[in-house]
Design a protein around this motif. Structure first.
Motif, PDB file in Angstrom:
ATOM      1  N   PHE A   1       0.847  -1.204   0.000  1.00 30.91           N
ATOM      2  CA  PHE A   1       0.000   0.000   0.000  1.00 30.91           C
ATOM      3  C   PHE A   1       0.876   1.246   0.000  1.00 30.91           C
ATOM      4  CE2 PHE A   1      -3.662  -2.264   2.496  1.00 30.91           C
ATOM      5  CZ  PHE A   1      -3.937  -3.027   1.375  1.00 30.91           C
ATOM      6  N   LEU A   2       1.892   1.221   0.860  1.00 30.76           N
ATOM      7  CA  LEU A   2       2.777   2.376   0.980  1.00 30.76           C
ATOM      8  C   LEU A   2       3.519   2.642  -0.330  1.00 30.76           C
ATOM      9  CD1 LEU A   2       4.396   4.533   2.587  1.00 30.76           C
ATOM     10  CD2 LEU A   2       6.015   2.705   3.165  1.00 30.76           C
ATOM     11  N   THR A   3       4.187   1.635  -0.870  1.00 28.24           N
ATOM     12  CA  THR A   3       5.040   1.874  -2.040  1.00 28.24           C
ATOM     13  C   THR A   3       4.241   2.221  -3.286  1.00 28.24           C
ATOM     14  OG1 THR A   3       5.140  -0.536  -2.415  1.00 28.24           O
ATOM     15  CG2 THR A   3       6.940   0.474  -1.172  1.00 28.24           C
ATOM     16  N   TYR A   4       3.084   1.616  -3.456  1.00 28.06           N
ATOM     17  CA  TYR A   4       2.248   1.982  -4.613  1.00 28.06           C
ATOM     18  C   TYR A   4       1.690   3.392  -4.465  1.00 28.06           C
ATOM     19  CZ  TYR A   4       2.249  -2.306  -7.351  1.00 28.06           C
ATOM     20  OH  TYR A   4       2.633  -3.355  -8.160  1.00 28.06           O
ATOM     21  N   ASP A   5       1.293   3.748  -3.254  1.00 25.83           N
ATOM     22  CA  ASP A   5       0.796   5.114  -3.041  1.00 25.83           C
ATOM     23  C   ASP A   5       1.893   6.141  -3.299  1.00 25.83           C
ATOM     24  OD1 ASP A   5      -1.654   4.130  -2.414  1.00 25.83           O
ATOM     25  OD2 ASP A   5      -1.726   4.905  -0.358  1.00 25.83           O
ATOM     26  N   VAL A   6       3.084   5.858  -2.819  1.00 26.29           N
ATOM     27  CA  VAL A   6       4.204   6.766  -3.046  1.00 26.29           C
ATOM     28  C   VAL A   6       4.485   6.906  -4.537  1.00 26.29           C
ATOM     29  CG1 VAL A   6       6.707   7.026  -2.795  1.00 26.29           C
ATOM     30  CG2 VAL A   6       5.313   6.457  -0.802  1.00 26.29           C
ATOM     31  N   MET A   7       4.534   5.785  -5.248  1.00 30.22           N
ATOM     32  CA  MET A   7       4.862   5.851  -6.674  1.00 30.22           C
ATOM     33  C   MET A   7       3.747   6.497  -7.483  1.00 30.22           C
ATOM     34  SD  MET A   7       7.881   5.179  -7.069  1.00 30.22           S
ATOM     35  CE  MET A   7       7.693   5.611  -8.794  1.00 30.22           C
ATOM     36  N   GLY A   8       2.510   6.277  -7.094  1.00 27.95           N
ATOM     37  CA  GLY A   8       1.419   6.955  -7.795  1.00 27.95           C
ATOM     38  C   GLY A   8       1.572   8.465  -7.677  1.00 27.95           C
ATOM     39  N   LYS A   9       1.902   8.922  -6.479  1.00 20.59           N
ATOM     40  CA  LYS A   9       2.051  10.362  -6.234  1.00 20.59           C
ATOM     41  C   LYS A   9       3.297  10.903  -6.920  1.00 20.59           C
ATOM     42  CE  LYS A   9       0.592  14.067  -3.979  1.00 20.59           C
ATOM     43  NZ  LYS A   9      -0.713  14.664  -4.263  1.00 20.59           N
TER      44      LYS A   9
ATOM     45  N   PRO B   1       9.277  20.313 -13.866  1.00 20.21           N
ATOM     46  CA  PRO B   1       8.734  18.998 -13.519  1.00 20.21           C
ATOM     47  C   PRO B   1       8.577  18.825 -12.009  1.00 20.21           C
ATOM     48  CG  PRO B   1      10.490  18.787 -15.142  1.00 20.21           C
ATOM     49  CD  PRO B   1      10.530  20.197 -14.644  1.00 20.21           C
ATOM     50  N   GLU B   2       7.407  18.366 -11.602  1.00 15.97           N
ATOM     51  CA  GLU B   2       7.137  18.114 -10.191  1.00 15.97           C
ATOM     52  C   GLU B   2       6.997  16.619  -9.905  1.00 15.97           C
ATOM     53  OE1 GLU B   2       7.200  20.330  -7.877  1.00 15.97           O
ATOM     54  OE2 GLU B   2       7.486  22.037  -9.234  1.00 15.97           O
ATOM     55  N   ASP B   3       6.874  15.818 -10.944  1.00  7.39           N
ATOM     56  CA  ASP B   3       6.769  14.372 -10.776  1.00  7.39           C
ATOM     57  C   ASP B   3       7.538  13.695 -11.909  1.00  7.39           C
ATOM     58  OD1 ASP B   3       4.942  14.299 -13.067  1.00  7.39           O
ATOM     59  OD2 ASP B   3       3.424  15.041 -11.685  1.00  7.39           O
ATOM     60  N   VAL B   4       7.665  12.388 -11.827  1.00  7.18           N
ATOM     61  CA  VAL B   4       8.483  11.644 -12.789  1.00  7.18           C
ATOM     62  C   VAL B   4       7.998  11.854 -14.216  1.00  7.18           C
ATOM     63  CG1 VAL B   4       9.163   9.330 -13.545  1.00  7.18           C
ATOM     64  CG2 VAL B   4       9.161   9.892 -11.099  1.00  7.18           C
ATOM     65  N   PHE B   5       6.704  11.739 -14.417  1.00  6.96           N
ATOM     66  CA  PHE B   5       6.206  11.797 -15.782  1.00  6.96           C
ATOM     67  C   PHE B   5       6.334  13.181 -16.395  1.00  6.96           C
ATOM     68  CE2 PHE B   5       5.156   7.765 -17.115  1.00  6.96           C
ATOM     69  CZ  PHE B   5       4.507   7.826 -18.339  1.00  6.96           C
ATOM     70  N   SER B   6       6.391  14.196 -15.570  1.00  5.55           N
ATOM     71  CA  SER B   6       6.587  15.547 -16.099  1.00  5.55           C
ATOM     72  C   SER B   6       7.931  15.672 -16.805  1.00  5.55           C
ATOM     73  CB  SER B   6       6.478  16.574 -14.969  1.00  5.55           C
ATOM     74  OG  SER B   6       5.177  16.589 -14.430  1.00  5.55           O
ATOM     75  N   TYR B   7       8.922  14.925 -16.333  1.00 13.60           N
ATOM     76  CA  TYR B   7      10.225  14.933 -17.007  1.00 13.60           C
ATOM     77  C   TYR B   7      10.096  14.378 -18.431  1.00 13.60           C
ATOM     78  CZ  TYR B   7      12.799  16.094 -12.731  1.00 13.60           C
ATOM     79  OH  TYR B   7      13.293  16.732 -11.620  1.00 13.60           O
ATOM     80  N   PHE B   8       9.284  13.330 -18.585  1.00 14.24           N
ATOM     81  CA  PHE B   8       9.102  12.743 -19.910  1.00 14.24           C
ATOM     82  C   PHE B   8       8.317  13.686 -20.813  1.00 14.24           C
ATOM     83  CE2 PHE B   8       8.882   8.457 -17.482  1.00 14.24           C
ATOM     84  CZ  PHE B   8      10.235   8.547 -17.191  1.00 14.24           C
ATOM     85  N   LEU B   9       7.257  14.289 -20.248  1.00 14.39           N
ATOM     86  CA  LEU B   9       6.412  15.186 -21.034  1.00 14.39           C
ATOM     87  C   LEU B   9       7.170  16.449 -21.436  1.00 14.39           C
ATOM     88  CD1 LEU B   9       3.086  14.812 -19.016  1.00 14.39           C
ATOM     89  CD2 LEU B   9       3.703  13.713 -21.171  1.00 14.39           C
TER      90      LEU B   9
ATOM     91  N   ALA C   1       5.004   9.523  -9.472  1.00 12.74           N
ATOM     92  CA  ALA C   1       4.998   9.337 -10.924  1.00 12.74           C
ATOM     93  C   ALA C   1       3.998  10.254 -11.610  1.00 12.74           C
ATOM     94  CB  ALA C   1       4.688   7.880 -11.262  1.00 12.74           C
ATOM     95  N   PHE C   2       2.775  10.352 -11.048  1.00  8.19           N
ATOM     96  CA  PHE C   2       1.700  11.085 -11.717  1.00  8.19           C
ATOM     97  C   PHE C   2       1.121  12.232 -10.899  1.00  8.19           C
ATOM     98  CE2 PHE C   2       1.267   6.570 -13.138  1.00  8.19           C
ATOM     99  CZ  PHE C   2       1.744   6.760 -14.425  1.00  8.19           C
ATOM    100  N   GLY C   3       1.596  12.383  -9.666  1.00  9.77           N
ATOM    101  CA  GLY C   3       1.028  13.423  -8.820  1.00  9.77           C
ATOM    102  C   GLY C   3      -0.287  13.015  -8.194  1.00  9.77           C
TER     103      GLY C   3
ATOM    104  N   VAL D   1       7.151   2.332 -14.442  1.00 10.02           N
ATOM    105  CA  VAL D   1       7.527   3.119 -13.268  1.00 10.02           C
ATOM    106  C   VAL D   1       6.672   2.747 -12.057  1.00 10.02           C
ATOM    107  CG1 VAL D   1       5.974   5.094 -13.639  1.00 10.02           C
ATOM    108  CG2 VAL D   1       8.177   5.442 -12.519  1.00 10.02           C
ATOM    109  N   ILE D   2       5.423   2.335 -12.306  1.00  7.15           N
ATOM    110  CA  ILE D   2       4.549   1.953 -11.197  1.00  7.15           C
ATOM    111  C   ILE D   2       4.914   0.575 -10.656  1.00  7.15           C
ATOM    112  CG2 ILE D   2       2.195   1.302 -10.580  1.00  7.15           C
ATOM    113  CD1 ILE D   2       2.602   4.283 -10.611  1.00  7.15           C
ATOM    114  N   VAL D   3       4.980  -0.408 -11.530  1.00  2.00           N
ATOM    115  CA  VAL D   3       5.187  -1.790 -11.082  1.00  2.00           C
ATOM    116  C   VAL D   3       6.615  -2.020 -10.589  1.00  2.00           C
ATOM    117  CG1 VAL D   3       5.165  -4.208 -11.775  1.00  2.00           C
ATOM    118  CG2 VAL D   3       3.397  -2.658 -12.613  1.00  2.00           C
ATOM    119  N   ALA D   4       7.600  -1.621 -11.405  1.00  2.00           N
ATOM    120  CA  ALA D   4       8.992  -1.926 -11.070  1.00  2.00           C
ATOM    121  C   ALA D   4       9.431  -1.265  -9.775  1.00  2.00           C
ATOM    122  CB  ALA D   4       9.901  -1.499 -12.224  1.00  2.00           C
TER     123      ALA D   4
END
Length: 573
Positions: free
Chosen positions: A245-253, A331-339, A255-257, A363-366
């Motif tokens: 729960f913790l790691t997926y919540d962190v990565m969701g935030k 960029p404020e999150d991971v995906f912003s760097y890509f965009l 990676a995508f905010g 980025v979410i799963v790994a």
């Protein structure tokens, strides 16, 4: 011209069944010899199409040239097809067993013939890592585990296959989604130069400045985890779930905010649950990469994983909308760097929509399953080794005398025993237990006294090599002190054997983020709580029951948290 045409038809569609069987068996053998050095692992549909077209043309020839009845024409063309496949199969089998460049390496006969042997091993208990360990116990340090695959458990092989100077490259296993490098994610790019190019925005997104920006997000999610454990103290909790729960919540935030809100809901998000539902399938089919690619290409057969794909694609679109309204373009999150890279036409950015969506899933799963699984194991080892847990608490109390409220990752990351606890856990339970396949260059690779021929798939399983008594004293025991000064020399025989994050140009890009999450979570839980295994929980099922689905998938582990009197006093103050 007509006579020549009839001659060709006569050769390729003999009317006598015996002649047809012989001719097409020879054609099958010839086909194998012609493609022996060609990479066809991901050409299933093309080969099937060619086979079907040829079969139909044969049927037409028997109908139009020999004027056979329809049923007899179909029977003759089917005989030709079966004879071709028989010749092909016999030729492949004989070559792999008696003439292949790996014929002198020991291993089970089934593995020498086909990867389906590995699939059978994986299907036994979905623990291929343990089956691979048994093979090494029987056959030695170099085991032929596939028609052109060698599993190696020598520390010197790590640098040879994964080091920066290594000429080994990723195998066809990485082309299971698509062989088009412009349409896949960073982890499955096989071209070395293009991978180096595409990795640059990832390095920025997981670099020191970015991690400093992400820290408030990480700590806020851990705040919620601590709060949830406090509300459940004295009651058994499944720590495996809570760490995920913790790691997926962190990565969701990060990676995508946007968090998955699993910590708030105390339940697994629907998209995550459907993705995890496919892990058992992965455990079986990943042993046969070309078959996994075939199944993956059938979108309607991807099962519940499709819901996870749809969710990630949706998150990409929402992040794009937010980015377009971002006036600062910082960029404020991971995906912003890509965009940002896409907007600036940066050649390092994902080249296609498919690549962008694939990166989202990666980025979410790994970054979540691996980190969450490791955290669950840290909790298992600490709950099972109270002396180690008390020593960790003592170190943390000294570093943060005012308790959790004074916690700082910038200080915690340098604490030696905390680091040793994480390191020892990663040694015993590497996130990717059976290794990542690499292909040797044409000139081959030398590993100690053994020469590995060119175009050979080599795997180095961390699960085995990191738990080998030849590399670590008391290798199966949880001994964090082995990583501390004054103990390394006595407890570590060969430090080269430790590589949980891989190494070289393909090393884990999220290693520092993973350490930041793990050290923060472990430290703050230890500052706040005492932990023990729940009544009736001995941890055996958790310790021995992990599924090897490329990454480890762990069963439930029930523990009990109890507020520390020190933490309570600080909280009241």
């Amino acid at each position: 011209m007509g006579h020549a045409k009839d001659t060709v038809y006569g050769l390729l569609s003999p009317i006598d069944p015996k002649d047809a069987a012989v001719v097409y068996a020879i054609l099958g053998i010839s086909f194998h010899l012609s493609i022996r050095k060609v990479e066809i692992d991901n050409q299933f549909w093309s080969l099937l199409a060619i086979y079907t077209v040829v079969w139909m043309q044969l049927t037409g020839a028997y109908l139009g040239v020999y004027h056979l009845p329809v049923l007899q024409a179909i029977q003759m063309s089917s005989l030709c097809g079966c004879s071709f496949m028989t010749g092909l199969t016999v030729s492949i089998s004989v070559y792999r067993l008696f003439f292949h460049r790996l014929r002198h390496f020991p291993g089970p006969w089934g593995a020498k013939l086909s990867r389906f042997y590995n699939a059978r091993l994986a299907s036994k208990s979905l623990q291929y890592n343990r089956e691979l360990e048994k093979l090494h116990e029987k056959y030695g340090d170099f085991v032929r585990t596939g028609p052109r695959e060698i599993s190696i458990i020598r520390p010197s092989a790590i640098q040879a296959f994964f080091g920066f100077q290594s000429e080994c490259r990723k195998s066809t296993w990485y082309s299971q989604v698509t062989a088009d490098q412009k349409k896949t994610n960073l982890a499955t790019i096989r071209d070395h130069d293009y991978h180096r190019l595409r990795r640059k925005p990832w390095d920025r997104a997981f670099g020191p400045k970015a991690l400093e920006r992400y820290d408030p997000t990480i700590q806020s999610r851990i705040d919620l985890l601590v709060e949830q454990m406090r509300s459940r103290q004295g009651t058994p909790v499944n720590i495996t779930d809570w760490m995920l729960f913790l790691t997926y919540d962190v990565m969701g935030k990060i990676a995508f905010g946007k968090s998955f809100n699993q910590l708030e809901d105390a339940a697994e998000h629907d998209a995550i649950r459907t993705m995890h539902g496919q892990m058992r399938t992965m455990a079986f089919f990943s042993a046969v990469p070309w078959l996994l690619a075939v199944i993956g290409s059938l979108g309607s057969l991807t099962g519940s994983y499709g819901a996870f794909i749809e969710y990630c694609d949706k998150m990409v679109k929402e992040t794009e909308k937010i980015w377009k309204s971002n006036t600062t373009k910082t960029p404020e999150d991971v995906f912003s760097y890509f965009l940002k890279g896409i907007e600036e036409n940066d050649p390092c950015a994902p080249a296609t929509r498919s690549a962008l969506n694939q990166d989202a899933r990666l980025v979410i799963v790994a970054a979540s399953d691996t980190t969450g699984g490791t955290l669950a194991n840290v909790m298992f080892y600490l709950a099972s080794n109270q002396a180690a847990y008390r020593r960790l608490q003592d170190e943390l109390d000294e570093a943060f005398p005012e308790g959790d409220q004074s916690f700082s990752y910038n200080k915690a990351k340098y604490l030696p025993y905390l680091d040793a606890v994480i390191t020892e856990t990663l040694r015993l339970k590497p996130a990717i237990p059976s290794g990542q396949p690499r292909v040797t260059p044409p000139q081959g690779v030398q590993v100690d006294e053994v020469w590995i021929p060119g175009d050979t798939v080599g795997i180095i399983p961390p699960w085995i090599i990191q738990r080998d008594e030849r590399n670590f004293v008391r290798a199966l025991e949880f001994l964090p002190e082995r990583w501390l000064p004054g103990h390394k020399e006595q407890l570590i025989k060969d430090p080269r054997a430790y590589f949980p994050f891989q190494m070289g140009p393909y090393a884990c890009v999220g290693k520092n983020l993973a350490n930041q999450q793990m050290k923060s979570a472990v430290a703050r839980l230890a500052l706040n709580f005492d932990i023990s295994l729940a009544p009736g929980e001995d941890g055996v099922a958790f310790d021995n029951g992990a599924i090897d689905a490329v990454t480890f998938q762990f069963p439930p582990l029930h523990v009990v948290f109890k507020e520390r009197s020190k933490a309570a006093a600080v909280s009241v103050a």
